[in-house]
Design a protein around this motif. Structure first.
Motif, short mmCIF file in Angstrom:
data_model
loop_
_atom_site.label_atom_id
_atom_site.label_comp_id
_atom_site.label_asym_id
_atom_site.label_seq_id
_atom_site.Cartn_x
_atom_site.Cartn_y
_atom_site.Cartn_z
N LYS A 45 -5.08 23.45 -6.69
CA LYS A 45 -4.95 24.55 -5.73
C LYS A 45 -3.52 24.70 -5.23
N TYR A 46 -2.84 23.58 -5.01
CA TYR A 46 -1.50 23.62 -4.42
C TYR A 46 -0.38 23.38 -5.43
N ASP A 47 -0.71 23.34 -6.71
CA ASP A 47 0.30 23.15 -7.76
C ASP A 47 1.19 21.94 -7.45
N VAL A 48 0.55 20.79 -7.24
CA VAL A 48 1.26 19.57 -6.86
C VAL A 48 1.97 18.99 -8.07
N ARG A 49 3.23 18.57 -7.88
CA ARG A 49 4.02 17.99 -8.98
C ARG A 49 4.20 16.49 -8.85
N GLU A 50 4.04 15.94 -7.63
CA GLU A 50 4.12 14.50 -7.43
C GLU A 50 3.34 14.11 -6.19
N ILE A 51 2.98 12.83 -6.13
CA ILE A 51 2.11 12.32 -5.07
C ILE A 51 2.80 11.15 -4.37
N VAL A 52 2.65 11.09 -3.05
CA VAL A 52 3.15 9.98 -2.25
C VAL A 52 1.93 9.32 -1.61
N VAL A 53 1.76 8.02 -1.86
CA VAL A 53 0.64 7.27 -1.29
C VAL A 53 1.19 6.29 -0.27
N GLY A 54 0.60 6.31 0.92
CA GLY A 54 1.01 5.37 1.96
C GLY A 54 0.73 3.94 1.55
N LEU A 55 1.73 3.08 1.67
CA LEU A 55 1.61 1.67 1.31
C LEU A 55 1.53 0.85 2.60
N PRO A 56 0.37 0.25 2.86
CA PRO A 56 0.22 -0.52 4.11
C PRO A 56 0.87 -1.89 3.99
N LEU A 57 2.01 -2.04 4.63
CA LEU A 57 2.71 -3.32 4.65
C LEU A 57 2.44 -4.01 5.97
N ARG A 58 2.58 -5.31 5.98
CA ARG A 58 2.50 -6.06 7.23
C ARG A 58 3.74 -5.75 8.05
N LEU A 59 3.69 -6.05 9.33
CA LEU A 59 4.85 -5.78 10.19
C LEU A 59 6.10 -6.48 9.69
N SER A 60 5.92 -7.61 9.03
CA SER A 60 7.07 -8.35 8.47
C SER A 60 7.65 -7.66 7.25
N GLY A 61 6.95 -6.69 6.70
CA GLY A 61 7.38 -6.02 5.48
C GLY A 61 6.72 -6.59 4.24
N ALA A 62 5.97 -7.67 4.40
CA ALA A 62 5.28 -8.30 3.26
C ALA A 62 4.05 -7.49 2.88
N GLU A 63 3.70 -7.61 1.61
CA GLU A 63 2.49 -6.95 1.14
C GLU A 63 1.30 -7.88 1.29
N GLY A 64 0.13 -7.28 1.51
CA GLY A 64 -1.11 -8.03 1.63
C GLY A 64 -2.15 -7.45 0.68
N THR A 65 -3.41 -7.75 0.96
CA THR A 65 -4.49 -7.29 0.09
C THR A 65 -4.62 -5.77 0.10
N GLN A 66 -4.41 -5.14 1.26
CA GLN A 66 -4.49 -3.67 1.33
C GLN A 66 -3.37 -3.04 0.50
N SER A 67 -2.21 -3.65 0.48
CA SER A 67 -1.10 -3.13 -0.33
C SER A 67 -1.47 -3.15 -1.80
N GLU A 68 -2.08 -4.24 -2.24
CA GLU A 68 -2.49 -4.36 -3.64
C GLU A 68 -3.52 -3.29 -3.99
N LYS A 69 -4.45 -3.01 -3.07
CA LYS A 69 -5.44 -1.95 -3.30
C LYS A 69 -4.76 -0.60 -3.48
N MET A 70 -3.74 -0.34 -2.66
CA MET A 70 -3.04 0.95 -2.77
C MET A 70 -2.22 1.02 -4.06
N ARG A 71 -1.67 -0.09 -4.49
CA ARG A 71 -0.96 -0.09 -5.78
C ARG A 71 -1.92 0.26 -6.92
N ARG A 72 -3.12 -0.32 -6.89
CA ARG A 72 -4.13 0.00 -7.91
C ARG A 72 -4.56 1.47 -7.81
N PHE A 73 -4.74 1.96 -6.58
CA PHE A 73 -5.10 3.36 -6.38
C PHE A 73 -4.02 4.27 -6.94
#
Length: 185
Positions: free
Chosen positions: A53-81
């Protein structure tokens, strides 16, 4: 930033997906209807309808990082998504630091006269808007931002994506995140 097609941002949760798209010039972000998650096939189907509908050319997915900047299990889920989105639609998918977007979305919505129920329904959409605005601001060319190329620093050119350090500025004992300045201290 100016190009054919729009950019879509997603704030992906376990129950809902907040969705925002840019205007055709990639300058502003607008929120769309939140997608209620069902299963992978139906989620991709719903996203495919928005992409078309919106002729999208690229996608940005929010990456949930910990406050320290480290990745956790939710980050890995978003990478797979993000990998699933790329495989299914063949579009470029960017991961973008989404720390504080839901907090900021809640803060902004508290300032409105929306009921608590309606604020709850709007927070995912608002978070997606904030993710997209942040990503677009970081990826604007010097001409679009009004900065002369001589005023740009290497940090400004590479700051902000989820794979590079997210900069901060110290203020007393607190660390305030500011894109484009330094590295995590």
């Amino acid at each position: 930033m100016i190009g054919h097609g729009r950019i879509m941002a997603l704030d992906v949760g376990s129950k809902r997906i907040g969705v925002a798209v840019s205007d055709p010039l990639g300058i502003t972000a607008q929120g769309l209807a939140t997608i209620e998650r069902q299963n992978k096939r139906r989620d991709l189907e719903a996203l495919g309808q928005v992409l078309a509908k919106y002729d999208v050319r690229e996608i940005v997915v929010g990456l949930p990082l910990r406050l320290s900047g480290a990745e956790g299990t939710q980050s890995e889920k978003m990478r797979r998504f993000a990998d699933d989105l790329h495989a299914h639609f063949g579009l470029t998918v960017h991961l973008w630091d989404e720390r504080w977007t839901s907090t900021e979305a809640n803060r902004l919505l508290r300032e409105t006269d929306l009921s608590i129920k309606k604020r709850g329904q709007a927070v995912d959409r608002m978070a997606a808007i904030l993710i997209l605005q942040s990503w677009m601001e970081a990826h604007r060319s010097p001409l679009e931002t009004g900065l002369a190329p001589s005023l740009l620093t290497p940090d400004m050119l590479h700051a902000g994506d989820a794979t590079s350090p997210v900069p901060t500025r110290k203020q007393g004992r607190a660390h305030v995140k500011i894109r484009g300045e330094g590295e995590w201290n």
